[in-house]
Scaffold this active site. Sequence first.
Site, PDB file in Angstrom:
ATOM      1  N   GLY A  48      18.878  22.492   6.910  1.00  9.73           N
ATOM      2  CA  GLY A  48      18.254  21.359   5.935  1.00  9.73           C
ATOM      3  C   GLY A  48      18.704  19.913   6.925  1.00  9.73           C
ATOM      4  O   GLY A  48      19.009  20.022   8.135  1.00  9.73           O
ATOM      5  N   VAL A  65      25.145  24.962   5.269  1.00 14.26           N
ATOM      6  CA  VAL A  65      24.367  25.713   4.048  1.00 14.26           C
ATOM      7  C   VAL A  65      24.272  25.160   2.655  1.00 14.26           C
ATOM      8  O   VAL A  65      24.290  25.784   1.710  1.00 14.26           O
ATOM      9  CB  VAL A  65      25.015  27.184   3.903  1.00 14.26           C
ATOM     10  CG1 VAL A  65      24.560  27.928   5.324  1.00 14.26           C
ATOM     11  CG2 VAL A  65      26.370  27.243   3.784  1.00 14.26           C
ATOM     12  N   HIS A  93      -1.041  -5.429  13.178  1.00 10.79           N
ATOM     13  CA  HIS A  93      -1.463  -4.780  14.720  1.00 10.79           C
ATOM     14  C   HIS A  93      -0.905  -5.512  15.596  1.00 10.79           C
ATOM     15  O   HIS A  93      -0.819  -6.785  15.813  1.00 10.79           O
ATOM     16  CB  HIS A  93      -2.986  -4.583  14.906  1.00 10.79           C
ATOM     17  CG  HIS A  93      -3.315  -4.171  15.953  1.00 10.79           C
ATOM     18  ND1 HIS A  93      -3.607  -2.726  16.329  1.00 10.79           N
ATOM     19  CD2 HIS A  93      -3.687  -4.779  17.181  1.00 10.79           C
ATOM     20  CE1 HIS A  93      -3.843  -2.634  17.326  1.00 10.79           C
ATOM     21  NE2 HIS A  93      -3.992  -4.047  18.059  1.00 10.79           N
ATOM     22  N   GLY A 121      34.249   3.941   0.387  1.00  8.55           N
ATOM     23  CA  GLY A 121      32.818   4.304   0.881  1.00  8.55           C
ATOM     24  C   GLY A 121      32.608   5.894   0.665  1.00  8.55           C
ATOM     25  O   GLY A 121      31.561   6.061   1.065  1.00  8.55           O
ATOM     26  N   GLY A 122      33.662   6.382   0.455  1.00  9.30           N
ATOM     27  CA  GLY A 122      33.390   8.113   0.186  1.00  9.30           C
ATOM     28  C   GLY A 122      33.031   8.501   1.627  1.00  9.30           C
ATOM     29  O   GLY A 122      33.212   8.281   2.508  1.00  9.30           O
ATOM     30  N   ILE A 123      32.346   9.796   1.222  1.00 13.66           N
ATOM     31  CA  ILE A 123      31.794  10.787   2.348  1.00 13.66           C
ATOM     32  C   ILE A 123      30.869  10.133   3.196  1.00 13.66           C
ATOM     33  O   ILE A 123      30.834   9.826   4.535  1.00 13.66           O
ATOM     34  CB  ILE A 123      31.543  11.928   1.752  1.00 13.66           C
ATOM     35  CG1 ILE A 123      32.606  12.792   1.548  1.00 13.66           C
ATOM     36  CG2 ILE A 123      30.631  12.807   3.145  1.00 13.66           C
ATOM     37  CD1 ILE A 123      33.714  13.202   2.294  1.00 13.66           C
ATOM     38  N   CYS A 124      29.897   9.393   2.477  1.00 13.77           N
ATOM     39  CA  CYS A 124      28.771   8.671   3.264  1.00 13.77           C
ATOM     40  C   CYS A 124      29.100   7.894   4.447  1.00 13.77           C
ATOM     41  O   CYS A 124      28.898   7.751   5.348  1.00 13.77           O
ATOM     42  CB  CYS A 124      27.736   7.999   2.090  1.00 13.77           C
ATOM     43  SG  CYS A 124      26.351   7.271   2.906  1.00 13.77           S
ATOM     44  N   ARG A 160      40.988   8.274  -3.891  1.00  7.24           N
ATOM     45  CA  ARG A 160      41.960   9.049  -3.456  1.00  7.24           C
ATOM     46  C   ARG A 160      42.171   8.942  -1.766  1.00  7.24           C
ATOM     47  O   ARG A 160      43.111   9.332  -1.132  1.00  7.24           O
ATOM     48  CB  ARG A 160      42.026  10.385  -3.955  1.00  7.24           C
ATOM     49  CG  ARG A 160      41.019  11.212  -3.348  1.00  7.24           C
ATOM     50  CD  ARG A 160      40.975  12.791  -3.873  1.00  7.24           C
ATOM     51  NE  ARG A 160      40.087  13.586  -3.140  1.00  7.24           N
ATOM     52  CZ  ARG A 160      39.895  14.965  -3.480  1.00  7.24           C
ATOM     53  NH1 ARG A 160      40.461  15.412  -4.431  1.00  7.24           N
ATOM     54  NH2 ARG A 160      38.851  15.595  -2.854  1.00  7.24           N
TER      55      ARG A 160
END
Length: 481
Positions: free
Chosen positions: A197, A285, A460, A39-42, A35
Amino acid sequence: MAENYDIIIIGSGPGGYVTAIRAAQLGFKTAIVEREHLGGICLNWGCIPTKALLRSAEIKHFAEHAKDYGLTLDGSIKADVGAVVDRSRKVSARLNGGVGFLMKKNKIDVIWGEAKLAGKGKVKVSKPAKKAMEPQHPAPKGTKGEGEYTAKHIIVATGARPRALPGIEPDGRLIWTYFEAMVPKELPKKLLVMGSGAIGIEFASFYLAMGCDVTVVELMDQIMPVEDAEISAIARKALEKQGMKIITGAKVTKVEKGSNSIKATVEGKDGKQEVMEADRLISAVGVQGNIENLGLEDLGVKTDRGCVVIDGYGKTNVEGIYAIGDVAGPPMLAHKAEHEGVICVEKIAGVPGVHPMDKRKIPGCTYCHPQVASVGLTEAKAKELGRDIRVGRFQFGANGKAIALGEDNGLIKTIFDKKTGELLGAHMVGAEVTELIQGFVVAMNLETTEEELMHTVFPHPTLSEMMKESVLDAYGRALNA
C-alpha cells in the site's frame, strides 16, 4: 469542580486540531486532549516526516543522474542516514510547534494527558500510561493536565496504529513498523517490505534510493491494490527498472529471527514456498483504529472491525459522542479526517448547507518514484458498476515539460460516463502527479463535464496540459498524440 466546554476533541492529529480550529471559529468553547505530541501521527511519524525522507531520496536520485542534465559532479553521492533522519525530525518539529501556535491563536485549551469517556458528557484525563515516542512531559507551557472535564459534544479523533499479523509482530529491532523505519540508525543492506500500500511502497522507494536491496511482498495480484490496474502496472515496471524486487500474489507466513537478521518464509498462491533473508523487515499490512481504553464500550458506542461506526456527520449511536478520521474508518487519510471534522462541527453548529462527504471524491496519493495519484472510480470498478464509459490516456513522453524535466515516463488516465460526460475517475503515475490530481478533484466536485474541461485553457509548457489531453483523448480529439 470539572471545567466545562462546548466541545472536547480527543486527539490532536490533522483531523483533531483542524476540527478544534473550526469549532473555535464557530464560537464554541473548545478543548483538545493529547497524550503524546501535537499534530498526531501525521505530522510527527507519518505524512510529513516521510515526505522529508523521500525528498532526500529524490535529491540523491537526481544527483546520481546529473550527467543526464549535462552536469558533472565530482565524487560519489553518499547517504548520511543520520543527517537525513535529523532533517526529517526537524521538519516534523517545526510543524509540531506550528500546531501549538494555532491552538493558542484560536484560544483552544490543550489538555495534556490520556482521555477516557467517564459518562455522559464527561472526559477523565490522566497521566499517559505509555511513554511517548518523543517524550513531551512535563506538559508544554500553557496546557492543562489531569482532571475531569465536561462537554455537550465529545469528538473522538484518536487515529490509528500499524496492524500486526499474528506471529510476525513488530519488535522494533528486526521487524519494523513505520515508526522504526522512519528513524534508522543505519541503513540495512537487504530489506523486506511486507505490504505494498502507500506506506509500504513509499518506504520501499526511499530505502531503494538510499542504496538498499529491497524486496516487496504483496498478497494481492498488483501493487498498490486500490489503484487502477493500468497505473499500478506502470509504477511496478518503473520500480523494478530501478532495481526493486516485487513479488505479488504471495504472503509472508513465518519469520525466524537471527542475531541481526531475519529469515522470512514467502508462500505463493500455488503453495510454493521460498525462504528469503534480510537484515530488516518492514510490516506495512495496514492500520487499525485506536478504539481501546477510551470507555467507548462502557457507553455502548457501536464499533465495527476496529473502527467507530458513524453517520455522514460523524455522529455515533450515542448522543453527544462523535468520531472522525482514521478511528472512524477508511479511507484512512489525513485530508479525509480534516474535512470530516469540519463537517461534524458545522453540523453541530447548524451551519446551512452542510452535507455528508462523498468518499469517491477523496484523492489518494503515493509519494514513491514515480508518484501515483488518483480520485474516483477505477476503470474496473466503473465497469463493475455497469457504467458505459469512455477512457482517455496521455503519455508523459508526449509532453514537452515532462521531456524537459527528464521525467518522461508516466500516464494520465481519465474515465467518463459516455452518456452524460460525467468525470468518474482520474488516475496518474509520473512526476508531480500528487500536485496535479487536485485539478480533477475540483472538477469532480463542481460536476464538470468533458466539454467544460475541453474548453479550459491550460498553461504551456506545463505537466497539467496532459490532463486536458487525456480528456480530449477520451473523445478521440487528442492534439499532441
